[in-house]
Design a protein around this motif. Structure first.
Motif, short mmCIF file in Angstrom:
data_model
loop_
_atom_site.label_atom_id
_atom_site.label_comp_id
_atom_site.label_asym_id
_atom_site.label_seq_id
_atom_site.Cartn_x
_atom_site.Cartn_y
_atom_site.Cartn_z
N ASN A 218 -14.24 -33.46 -16.15
CA ASN A 218 -15.69 -33.46 -15.91
C ASN A 218 -16.45 -33.56 -17.22
OD1 ASN A 218 -15.26 -33.16 -13.16
ND2 ASN A 218 -15.40 -30.92 -13.23
N SER A 224 -20.03 -34.02 -12.37
CA SER A 224 -19.54 -32.84 -11.65
C SER A 224 -18.38 -33.26 -10.76
CB SER A 224 -20.65 -32.23 -10.79
OG SER A 224 -21.04 -33.14 -9.78
N ASP A 225 -17.68 -32.27 -10.20
CA ASP A 225 -16.59 -32.56 -9.27
C ASP A 225 -17.04 -33.47 -8.14
OD1 ASP A 225 -14.95 -31.03 -10.80
OD2 ASP A 225 -14.49 -29.54 -9.26
#
Length: 493
Positions: A218, A224-225
C-alpha cells in the motif's frame, strides 16, 4: 653540489637549474622530508646558515620546519607575524632579498632586527590556491659580501612555487579521497537500508486482479487495500513493461517455468513512476490447476536514483581527473604548457624528427628587464604583460608547435619541421608582435635564443633534450649580453 658562490654566469644558472630540477622531480614520503630537502638545498645554494618554512595563519607565524636544529626555534613554535621579517613578505605579497638590514630603512627598524640582529634575509611567499600559505626564508646574522641578485630571487621563488604546488596537489588529493570515502559511506548506508526495508507482498488472481495486499505494498503504490483490490496490476504497470510481464505469466501458466523475476516500472497513485523488482511464483491447487500468483514487489526507485547519482558522480570524478591532468601540464597564469608539458612534447618531437629526418627548432624567449618592469608597475601589471605575451605566442604558434612558459618571464616555442632560417623568422615575427602589444603600462621587448637540430640521414638516434635546451640557453645568454631585444642562434653543443 657546492653553493652558488662557486659558480658564475651561465655555470651558475645551470647549477641553479639542475638543483631545482632535482627538487622538482624528487618524491617525498612526508612534508618533513620535503621541507628538510628544500631547506638544506637553500642553505647550501644561498650560503645562508638558517632556513625556515612557515605557515601564516591568523597573524601568527607557525614554524613548519627549521634548519639547523640549534637555532633555538623548533617545529611547532608560534610567533606573532609582526615580530618576523616575513610580515613584510606577507604585506607586500612578494619576495624579499636584503643583504644588509642595517642599511635598509624598513628592516633596520623592524622588531626582528632589534631582537635578533639578522643582517641578511632572503624569502618568498608560498602560494596555495591563490592565497599565501606561508613562506620559505633564509637568514644570516652577518651582512652578505655579495648582494642577492635575480638568480637568487628567482630560485627561491621557484622553490616556494614548487612547495606550494605539492601542498595544493596534496590538498586536492585529500579532498578527492574524502569525497570518494563519503560516496562509499552513502552507498553502504543505502544498501543496508535497502536490504532491511519491508517488501510489498500480494496474492494475484490468474486474471491479474489483486486478491490480497500488505501494508508495505500500500505504501509503495499509495493506495488503500480497497482501492488496490478494485483494480488489476495491469492498470498500474508501465505500458513498456506490460508485454514482457504478461509473457512471463503465460509461460508460468503453461508450466514452462515455475517463477520469474524482472525489473518493472509501476505508477504511484499520484502519477509518479516507481521502479520495482518483481518476483512471481505460481501456487497450484490439489488438482494441479493454477490457483493464484504470489508476488513480491520491492521498491528500488531509491536504488535507481542512487545508481544515476553514482554514475553522475563518477562522471564528475572523471571530469575532475581530466582537469587535474590538464592542470598538471598547464601554467596557471598564462594557460600555456608548463615545463612538464615541454619535457613530454620535446621527447616526442625529438623521436619523431629522428625517424622523419625533418629539422626541429627550439626558441627560448626571455622578457627583457622584467624584474624592473615588476618593480616599476607592480606584479599585477607584470602578470598582465606575461599573459599578453602568451596570447601572442599562441597566435604565432602553428597547430603542431608548442608554446611553453618555463617559469618567471621565460618562455619557449618548440617548432617541429622548422629549420634554422625558419626559427630565425619566427623570432623576428615574435619581436615585432611583442613590440605592438597594446594595453600595457610600458612596451616590452624580448630576447630570444634559438637552436636547430637537423638529424643526419644515417642515424635514427635523437639528440638528448638537455643538449638542445643548453644550446638554446647559451644563445639566449648571448642575446642578452649583446644588448637584449635581439635574437641569437646557436649550434648544438
Amino acid at each position: 653540489m657546492t653553493d652558488l658562490e662557486s659558480y658564475t654566469g651561465l655555470d651558475r644558472l645551470t647549477a641553479c637549474f639542475r638543483e631545482f630540477h632535482r627538487l622538482s622531480l624528487s618524491r617525498y614520503g612526508s612534508y618533513s622530508e620535503l621541507y628538510a630537502d628544500y631547506l638544506m638545498t637553500g642553505i647550501r645554494l644561498f650560503d645562508m646558515p638558517v632556513g625556515i618554512i612557515s605557515r601564516i595563519s591568523d597573524d601568527q607565524y607557525h614554524i613548519l620546519a627549521v634548519l639547523p636544529d640549534t637555532t633555538g626555534l623548533t617545529v611547532g613554535d608560534k610567533l606573532p607575524l609582526g615580530d618576523t621579517y616575513c610580515s613584510a613578505v606577507i604585506s607586500q605579497q612578494t619576495s624579499m632579498a636584503v643583504a644588509h638590514a642595517a642599511k635598509d630603512a624598513s628592516f633596520a627598524k623592524h622588531p626582528a632586527y632589534r631582537q635578533m640582529l639578522l643582517e641578511a634575509y632572503l624569502a618568498a611567499p608560498i602560494w596555495v590556491e591563490g592565497e599565501i600559505y606561508g613562506t620559505i626564508n633564509f637568514t644570516a646574522p652577518e651582512q652578505r659580501e655579495r648582494a642577492f641578485d635575480e638568480v637568487d630571487v628567482e630560485l627561491i621563488e621557484l622553490m616556494a612555487g614548487r612547495i606550494g604546488q605539492v601542498i595544493e596537489q596534496d590538498q586536492t588529493d585529500r579532498r578527492r579521497q574524502e569525497a570518494l570515502s563519503l560516496l562509499r559511506e552513502n552507498t553502504e548506508l543505502f544498501e543496508s537500508a535497502f536490504q532491511y526495508a519491508p517488501i510489498g507482498m500480494a496474492l494475484v488472481s490468474v486474471e491479474g486482479r489483486w486478491l490480497r495486499v500488505n501494508n508495505a505494498l500500500n505504501k509503495i503504490f499509495g493506495y488503500s487495500d480497497s482501492e488496490l483490490l478494485s483494480i488489476d496490476f495491469q492498470q498500474l504497470t508501465h505500458p513498456k513493461d506490460l508485454d514482457l510481464d504478461l509473457a512471463f505469466l503465460g509461460e508460468v501458466l503453461e508450466g514452462k517455468r515455475d517463477s520469474y523475476r524482472m525489473e518493472k516500472r509501476y505508477f504511484h497513485k499520484n502519477g509518479q513512476q516507481i521502479h520495482a523488482l518483481l518476483s512471481v511464483s505460481m501456487v497450484r491447487d490439489e488438482a494441479g490447476e493454477a490457483a493464484y500468483f504470489v508476488s513480491q514487489i520491492q521498491d528500488i526507485s531509491a536504488q535507481k536514483r542512487a545508481e544515476a547519482e553514482l554514475l553522475e558522480r563518477q562522471s564528475e570524478l572523471q571530469s575532475l581527473n581530466h582537469q587535474l591532468e590538464v592542470l598538471s601540464t598547464t601554467d596557471p597564469l598564462t594557460q600555456l604548457g608548463n615545463r612538464r608539458e615541454l619535457d613530454q612534447r620535446l621527447a616526442e618531437e625529438l623521436q619523431r624528427s629522428a625517424r622523419s629526418g625533418e629539422p626541429l627548432s627550439l626558441l627560448l624567449i626571455d622578457v627583457d628587464h622584467f624584474k624592473r618592469y615588476n618593480d616599476n608597475f607592480g606584479h599585477p601589471a607584470g602578470d598582465l604583460a606575461l599573459r599578453s605575451l602568451a596570447i601572442e605566442l599562441r597566435k604565432l604558434a602553428r597547430a603542431n608547435d608548442s608554446a611553453i612558459r618555463q617559469g618567471g618571464e621565460e618562455f619557449m616555442l618548440l617548432l617541429p619541421d622548422t629549420d634554422e632560417a625558419g626559427c630565425h623568422a619566427v623570432a623576428q615575427r615574435l619581436s615585432q608582435v611583442v613590440a605592438d602589444i597594446a594595453g600595457l603600462q610600458s612596451a616590452i621587448t624580448v630576447s630570444t635564443g634559438g637552436v636547430t637540430w637537423q638529424p643526419k640521414p644515417d642515424t635514427k638516434q635523437a639528440v638528448a633534450a638537455d643538449v638542445l635546451l643548453k644550446s638554446a640557453d647559451q644563445a639566449l645568454y648571448r642575446a642578452k649580453q649583446a644588448g637584449r631585444n635581439r635574437h641569437c642562434q646557436a649550434p648544438l653543443v
